[in-house]
Each structure stands twice: as structure tokens, then as C-alpha cells.
Design an enzyme around this catalytic site. Structure first.
Site, PDB file in Angstrom:
ATOM      1  N   ASP A 193       0.869  -1.181   0.000  1.00 14.54           N
ATOM      2  CA  ASP A 193       0.000   0.000   0.000  1.00 14.54           C
ATOM      3  C   ASP A 193       0.903   1.226   0.000  1.00 14.54           C
ATOM      4  O   ASP A 193       2.007   1.181   0.566  1.00 14.54           O
ATOM      5  CB  ASP A 193      -0.872  -0.020   1.269  1.00 14.54           C
ATOM      6  CG  ASP A 193      -2.074   0.891   1.153  1.00 14.54           C
ATOM      7  OD1 ASP A 193      -3.207   0.373   1.233  1.00 14.54           O
ATOM      8  OD2 ASP A 193      -1.895   2.122   0.992  1.00 14.54           O
TER       9      ASP A 193
ATOM     10  N   ARG B 167      -0.701   3.102   7.251  1.00 14.20           N
ATOM     11  CA  ARG B 167      -1.518   1.884   7.202  1.00 14.20           C
ATOM     12  C   ARG B 167      -0.629   0.634   7.248  1.00 14.20           C
ATOM     13  O   ARG B 167      -0.904  -0.310   7.975  1.00 14.20           O
ATOM     14  CB  ARG B 167      -2.389   1.897   5.936  1.00 14.20           C
ATOM     15  CG  ARG B 167      -3.288   0.687   5.842  1.00 14.20           C
ATOM     16  CD  ARG B 167      -4.443   0.950   4.924  1.00 14.20           C
ATOM     17  NE  ARG B 167      -5.275   2.025   5.440  1.00 14.20           N
ATOM     18  CZ  ARG B 167      -6.607   1.983   5.458  1.00 14.20           C
ATOM     19  NH1 ARG B 167      -7.233   0.937   4.992  1.00 14.20           N
ATOM     20  NH2 ARG B 167      -7.297   2.987   5.931  1.00 14.20           N
TER      21      ARG B 167
ATOM     22  N   SER C 138     -11.213  -5.847  -6.327  1.00 14.96           N
ATOM     23  CA  SER C 138     -12.183  -4.765  -6.055  1.00 14.96           C
ATOM     24  C   SER C 138     -13.436  -5.032  -6.871  1.00 14.96           C
ATOM     25  O   SER C 138     -13.348  -5.562  -7.974  1.00 14.96           O
ATOM     26  CB  SER C 138     -11.663  -3.405  -6.519  1.00 14.96           C
ATOM     27  OG  SER C 138     -10.296  -3.266  -6.348  1.00 14.96           O
TER      28      SER C 138
ATOM     29  N   CYS D 176     -20.751  -1.718   0.458  1.00 11.19           N
ATOM     30  CA  CYS D 176     -21.038  -2.372  -0.824  1.00 11.19           C
ATOM     31  C   CYS D 176     -22.437  -2.150  -1.385  1.00 11.19           C
ATOM     32  O   CYS D 176     -22.585  -1.820  -2.559  1.00 11.19           O
ATOM     33  CB  CYS D 176     -20.835  -3.875  -0.680  1.00 11.19           C
ATOM     34  SG  CYS D 176     -19.133  -4.299  -0.396  1.00 11.19           S
ATOM     35  N   PHE D 177     -23.453  -2.382  -0.560  1.00  7.66           N
ATOM     36  CA  PHE D 177     -24.798  -2.510  -1.130  1.00  7.66           C
ATOM     37  C   PHE D 177     -25.215  -1.296  -1.960  1.00  7.66           C
ATOM     38  O   PHE D 177     -25.560  -1.412  -3.128  1.00  7.66           O
ATOM     39  CB  PHE D 177     -25.826  -2.786  -0.026  1.00  7.66           C
ATOM     40  CG  PHE D 177     -25.811  -4.204   0.486  1.00  7.66           C
ATOM     41  CD1 PHE D 177     -24.997  -5.163  -0.099  1.00  7.66           C
ATOM     42  CD2 PHE D 177     -26.612  -4.589   1.544  1.00  7.66           C
ATOM     43  CE1 PHE D 177     -24.973  -6.466   0.360  1.00  7.66           C
ATOM     44  CE2 PHE D 177     -26.605  -5.894   2.015  1.00  7.66           C
ATOM     45  CZ  PHE D 177     -25.787  -6.830   1.420  1.00  7.66           C
ATOM     46  N   GLN D 178     -25.210  -0.128  -1.331  1.00  6.81           N
ATOM     47  CA  GLN D 178     -25.691   1.047  -2.053  1.00  6.81           C
ATOM     48  C   GLN D 178     -24.813   1.337  -3.264  1.00  6.81           C
ATOM     49  O   GLN D 178     -25.302   1.593  -4.373  1.00  6.81           O
ATOM     50  CB  GLN D 178     -25.734   2.254  -1.118  1.00  6.81           C
ATOM     51  CG  GLN D 178     -25.954   3.531  -1.883  1.00  6.81           C
ATOM     52  CD  GLN D 178     -26.452   4.649  -1.011  1.00  6.81           C
ATOM     53  OE1 GLN D 178     -27.509   4.575  -0.405  1.00  6.81           O
ATOM     54  NE2 GLN D 178     -25.677   5.702  -0.950  1.00  6.81           N
TER      55      GLN D 178
HETATM   56  C1  UDX Z   1     -22.121  -7.550   2.080  1.00  8.77           C
HETATM   57  C2  UDX Z   1     -22.392  -8.946   1.481  1.00  8.77           C
HETATM   58  O1  UDX Z   1     -23.124  -9.728   2.431  1.00  8.77           O
HETATM   59  C3  UDX Z   1     -21.087  -9.628   1.122  1.00  8.77           C
HETATM   60  O2  UDX Z   1     -21.332 -10.871   0.488  1.00  8.77           O
HETATM   61  C4  UDX Z   1     -20.299  -8.722   0.191  1.00  8.77           C
HETATM   62  O3  UDX Z   1     -19.041  -9.304  -0.084  1.00  8.77           O
HETATM   63  C5  UDX Z   1     -20.096  -7.357   0.812  1.00  8.77           C
HETATM   64  O4  UDX Z   1     -21.348  -6.790   1.174  1.00  8.77           O
HETATM   65  P1  UDX Z   1     -21.356  -6.622   4.453  1.00  8.77           P
HETATM   66  O5  UDX Z   1     -21.653  -5.280   3.864  1.00  8.77           O
HETATM   67  O6  UDX Z   1     -20.068  -6.829   5.159  1.00  8.77           O
HETATM   68  O7  UDX Z   1     -21.413  -7.738   3.293  1.00  8.77           O
HETATM   69  O8  UDX Z   1     -22.508  -6.984   5.503  1.00  8.77           O
HETATM   70  P2  UDX Z   1     -23.930  -7.695   5.454  1.00  8.77           P
HETATM   71  O9  UDX Z   1     -23.957  -8.723   6.516  1.00  8.77           O
HETATM   72  O10 UDX Z   1     -24.306  -8.130   4.107  1.00  8.77           O
HETATM   73  O11 UDX Z   1     -24.904  -6.521   5.947  1.00  8.77           O
HETATM   74  C6  UDX Z   1     -25.149  -5.354   5.167  1.00  8.77           C
HETATM   75  C7  UDX Z   1     -26.174  -4.477   5.846  1.00  8.77           C
HETATM   76  O12 UDX Z   1     -27.464  -5.082   5.811  1.00  8.77           O
HETATM   77  C8  UDX Z   1     -25.892  -4.194   7.316  1.00  8.77           C
HETATM   78  O13 UDX Z   1     -26.179  -2.846   7.596  1.00  8.77           O
HETATM   79  C9  UDX Z   1     -26.850  -5.117   8.033  1.00  8.77           C
HETATM   80  O14 UDX Z   1     -27.175  -4.670   9.316  1.00  8.77           O
HETATM   81  C10 UDX Z   1     -28.041  -5.078   7.105  1.00  8.77           C
HETATM   82  N1  UDX Z   1     -28.928  -6.252   7.225  1.00  8.77           N
HETATM   83  C11 UDX Z   1     -28.451  -7.507   6.965  1.00  8.77           C
HETATM   84  C12 UDX Z   1     -30.257  -6.072   7.576  1.00  8.77           C
HETATM   85  O15 UDX Z   1     -30.706  -4.947   7.797  1.00  8.77           O
HETATM   86  N2  UDX Z   1     -31.077  -7.177   7.661  1.00  8.77           N
HETATM   87  C13 UDX Z   1     -30.626  -8.432   7.400  1.00  8.77           C
HETATM   88  O16 UDX Z   1     -31.439  -9.383   7.488  1.00  8.77           O
HETATM   89  C14 UDX Z   1     -29.277  -8.607   7.050  1.00  8.77           C
END
Ligand code: UDX
Length: 464
Positions: free
Chosen positions: A17, A22, A111, A256-258
Site C-alpha cells: 500500500d 496503514r 475490487s 457495498c450494497f448502495q
Molecule cells: C455484504 C455482502 O453480504 C457480502 O457478500 C459482500 O461481499 C459485501 O457486502 P457486508 O456489507 O459486510 O457484506 O454486511 P452484510 O452482513 O451483508 O450486511 C449489510 C447491511 O445489511 C448491514 O447494515 C446489516 O445490518 C443489514 N442487514 C443484513 C439487515 O438490515 N437485515 C438483514 O437481514 C441482514
């Protein structure tokens, strides 16, 4: 990388890195991230076949396989701002690899990237190659934070995408052989490059969609008197649906999600698929709605104002067992309450005051850009105090809200907390960690996501 080092003692792993601090932290007794089990893995291999270094060019030049895990933030400016992934860091990593390489390399995209990034990377590498041959693989990571080590030890699947040419297939085999040290062969899936890249975005979109689905139901449960926990239990018993990932919450967060859904939406729009883009966009809209709904519920229950009132916040991380706050719903909820002039007292067992203050001062999407590019030293938000004890946070608070499902919040002495709060004392549970009935017996007015409402809350419906 630490798990690869642990499971493959004959392979030398160098993590590089450009950030000196870090790398120093990775070489110290205090690793820069909190992740259960990670300390043990790092400490058992560090100095043997796992090394952390800032000598990026030397290690890249020596490597046979290079995993690139640079950040791919959401663009904040220019074409695709607010949706598209910014590939600046990926591009400069590829140019650096091309500059220093003297032997053939397998370059692995770790990534999460937009579909067809590999093609662009391949072009940069081959046009600057100086006779060196490159094979690009996509090997997206599916671990979840808080359970990273167990997920890596026993993954549901490992996905490797590569070119369908003989050289591409040889590269896939080389990476497969690394994972085969501990992952059963039938769990290592090999696909073409684009399928692997898209599968990562698709998996995250599907997971997030489940949460938005159950969260949408939670609003309907509150309106009708159904209990979302009972509904998701009944729905999840259908083996076609399954019971995991159906917990209603104040909203999903995490790095990740958003980001990945916005990216997916952008890709759909660019490919002339507005209906598909709108479908996935709705997952984010419901998530935003859930956070807004939570704030509105707090404000409307407390006589339509929280101005000047102390509100205790239990939990700031985006989920339990991590100190990570990226895109945590706590940021939006806290900003919403501060917008109504509340005073917040925040406690999270793993998140520092500095981090919380920075998160509450930062603009959307800024978290994923390197620190030196972020606005200089955010001034601390005056109406926010951060404490290291839940009881201290709740002392004198008019209301308390639970925003992360830390186990310790289940077993607090809520009678003691209640006794130190002005009355009526409110509790807003954004993670369904406490038993609302027991807390009502103590005297709290309780709101739990998707659960039948107290008569108090029914009389004060949440504002639109
Ligand atoms: C996620 C994916 O699960 C993983 O496979 C990918 O590699 C990266 O993104 P992560 O973001 O670490 O992993 O956490 P995750 O357990 O998926 O939770 C994401 C969010 O969803 C958290 O804020 C969690 O609290 C929320 N969540 C999860 C809920 O609100 N309800 C649920 O039933 C499960």
C-alpha cells in the site's frame, strides 16, 4: 490475503500500500481494522510468508499473481456522478503494473468493478506492455464484515472469471490451485470475465433487495398490527425463499450494497435498460425511506420536536462486530435528528469519536476517497458527544435509539437506564434487539421496527 498465506504456506504473500501509516499499523500489534479472528491469522503468518510493505514496485515486479484491491468509489463529479464507479485508482494501479513488470503476470480484479472493467485494464496493460504478457481474472470477494474469517475459511463459493482462450484458462487454473488448498473443488466456480464481474453486483443487489423487501413489509406491519418477525419467519420457512437475511432494520449500510446497486443502475441506463435500472433503484429508495421513517417516528412520538432534547444513540457501526461505519444508517438517522436540533450522545463499542465526528461532517460518497482528497479537518458537530459507556450516553436522555445490533445491547440494565431518564422515556429500536414487552413493563414507550405499535405511537402517527 492473510488467509491465503495461512492456508498456503508455500506461497509468499506481500500486501502493499502507498500509505505508510496503514502498512505500519499492519506491522504493529494493533491492526488497522477490527475483525474477529483476523489478529490470530495475521500474527501466525506475518514475517513467515505474509509481509506488509510500502515498496509497491518491488513486490509487484516480483509477483506472479497480483490481486488489485484498490477502492472504486462512487463518482462525485462529471459523467455518471452519484452512480458510476470512479476507476481512477484502478487505472493508475494498472499503469504502475505495466511500468514495473518484467515477467508475465496474472492480474486479478478483487475490487468490485463495473462490468467490462477487465477489458479496459487489459488495454492499458497490453498497450504499455514492453513484451510482458498479462492475463486478467475477475475474482470478486463475497465475505461479509464481522464474519470475514469464517466466510473465507468456508466460502459458499469462490468465483473466478477469465478469458475463454487457452492462456485465459491456464490463468484460471493457476488461481484455482491457490484456493484449492482449502476450498472444495465443487465450490470453485469458473466463468467468463463478464459473468464474474456482474455476479458480484448481482449478488449484492439480490441481498439488499431482500432487506428492502422485508423493510417495506415492516411499514405495512406497523400500519396493520402484524409483527414483521412473525411474517419473515413464516415467509422464510418456504425453502425457495429461505430464512437468512430477512431481518427488518432501520436500513442496510456498509461499503457495498448502495454503491454496487448505484453502479448496476448506471450500467443498466448506459445499456438502454431504464426499466431494469428503475427496478433496482427502488431498492435504494426503500432503504432511504426506512431511515427517514425511523427519524420521523422519533420526532413525531416526542411531541413533534426533538429540539434541545438529548437523544442517546446506541451503536454507530453499520452492523455488529465491526468498527466500520461506511454508509451506516446511523449517519442518516443522526443527521436527521440533528436537523431537528437534537443533542446526541452516541455510544458504540468499536467506533471512535473522531470517526463519528468525521462521518457526521462528511458529504455523501466522500468516505471512499483517500483522506488527502477529503475536505480538510471536519469541524466537530457541536450537538454531538461521543461516550464510552451506554449508561453514560442514556443519562438524562429523553429518548434512546438502537442503531446497531451489538449483543451487549440485549443485556443492559434497562431499569437503571429508565430511572436516569426524564419521563416519558422513549426507546426506538432500529434493530429489534430488545423485547418491547419487557421494556414497556419497565415504563418505556417503545417503538420497534415492524412490531405492533404502543397506543402512544398510534395516537401520534409518523409524519409523511
Ligand atoms: C455484504 C455482502 O453480504 C457480502 O457478500 C459482500 O461481499 C459485501 O457486502 P457486508 O456489507 O459486510 O457484506 O454486511 P452484510 O452482513 O451483508 O450486511 C449489510 C447491511 O445489511 C448491514 O447494515 C446489516 O445490518 C443489514 N442487514 C443484513 C439487515 O438490515 N437485515 C438483514 O437481514 C441482514
Amino acid at each position: 490475503m492473510a488467509v491465503i498465506a495461512l492456508k498456503c504456506p508455500a506461497i509468499e504473500v506481500a500486501v502493499v500500500d502507498i500509505s505508510v501509516s496503514r502498512i505500519a499499523a499492519w506491522n504493529s500489534d494493533h491492526l488497522p481494522i477490527y475483525e474477529p479472528g483476523l489478529d490470530d491469522v495475521v500474527k501466525s503468518c506475518r514475517g513467515k510468508n505474509l509481509f506488509f510493505s510500502t515498496d509497491v514496485e518491488k513486490h509487484v515486479a516480483e509477483a506472479d499473481i497480483i490481486f488489485v484491491s484498490v477502492n472504486t468509489p462512487t463518482k462525485t463529479r462529471g459523467l455518471g456522478a452519484g452512480k458510476a464507479a470512479d476507476l481512477t485508482y484502478w487505472e493508475s494501479a494498472a499503469r504502475m503494473i505495466a511500468d514495473v513488470s518484467k515477467s508475465d503476470k496474472i492480474v486479478v480484479e478483487k475490487s468490485t468493478v463495473p462490468v467490462k472493467t477487465a477489458e479496459a485494464i487489459e488495454k492499458i496493460l497490453t498497450h504499455n506492455s514492453k513484451g510482458v504478457k498479462y492475463q486478467i481474472l475477475s475474482n470478486p470477494e463475497f465475505l461479509a464484515e464481522g464474519t470475514a474469517i469464517e466466510d473465507l475459511f468456508a466460502p459458499d463459493r469462490v468465483l473466478i472469471g477469465g478469458r475463454e482462450t487457452p492462456d485465459g484458462q491456464r490463468a484460471i487454473k493457476a488461481l484455482k490451485d491457490v484456493y484449492a488448498h482449502w476450498v472444495p473443488e465443487e465450490r470453485i466456480l469458473c466463468t467468463n470475465l463478464w459473468s464474474a464481474e456482474l455476479s458480484k453486483l448481482a449478488a449484492n443487489a439480490f441481498l439488499a433487495q431482500r432487506i428492502s423487501s422485508v423493510n417495506a413489509m415492516s411499514a405495512l406491519c406497523e400500519a396493520t398490527g402484524a409483527d414483521v418477525a412473525q411474517v419473515s419467519h413464516a415467509v422464510g420457512k418456504d425453502t425457495r425463499i429461505g430464512h437468512k437475511f430477512l431481518n427488518a432494520s432501520v436500513g442496510f449500510g456498509g461499503s457495498c450494497f448502495q454503491k454496487d446497486i448505484l453502479n448496476l443502475v448506471y450500467i443498466c441506463e448506459c445499456n438502454g435498460l431504464p426499466e431494469v435500472a428503475n427496478y433496482w433503484k427502488q431498492v435504494i429508495k426503500v432503504n432511504d425511506y426506512q431511515k427517514t421513517r425511523f427519524v420521523n417516528r422519533i420526532v413525531s412520538s416526542m411531541f413533534n420536536t426533538v429540539s434541545g432534547k438529548k437523544i442517546a444513540v446506541f451503536g454507530f457501526a453499520f452492523k455488529k462486530d465491526t468498527g466500520d461505519t461506511r454508509e451506516t444508517p446511523a449517519i442518516d438517522v443522526c443527521k436527521g435528528l440533528l436537523g431537528d436540533k437534537a443533542h446526541l450522545s452516541i455510544y458504540d463499542p468499536q467506533v471512535t469519536e473522531e470517526q463519528i465526528q468525521r462521518d457526521l461532517s462528511m458529504d455523501k460518497f466522500d468516505w471512499d476517497h483517500p483522506v488527502h482528497l477529503q475536505p480538510m479537518s471536519p469541524s466537530s458537530v457541536k450537538s454531538v458527544s461521543v461516550v464510552w459507556d451506554a449508561y453514560e450516553a442514556a443519562k438524562g436522555a429523553h429518548g434512546l435509539c438502537i442503531l446497531t445490533e451489538w449483543d451487549e445491547f440485549k443485556n443492559l440494565d434497562y431499569k437503571k437506564i429508565f430511572d436516569n431518564m426524564p419521563k416519558p422515556a422513549f426507546l426506538f429500536d432500529g434493530r429489534n434487539v430488545v423485547d418491547p414487552q419487557k421494556l414497556r413493563e419497565i415504563g418505556f414507550i417503545v417503538y420497534s421496527i415492524g412490531k405492533p405499535l404502543d397506543s402512544w405511537l398510534k395516537d401520534m402517527p409518523a409524519m409523511a
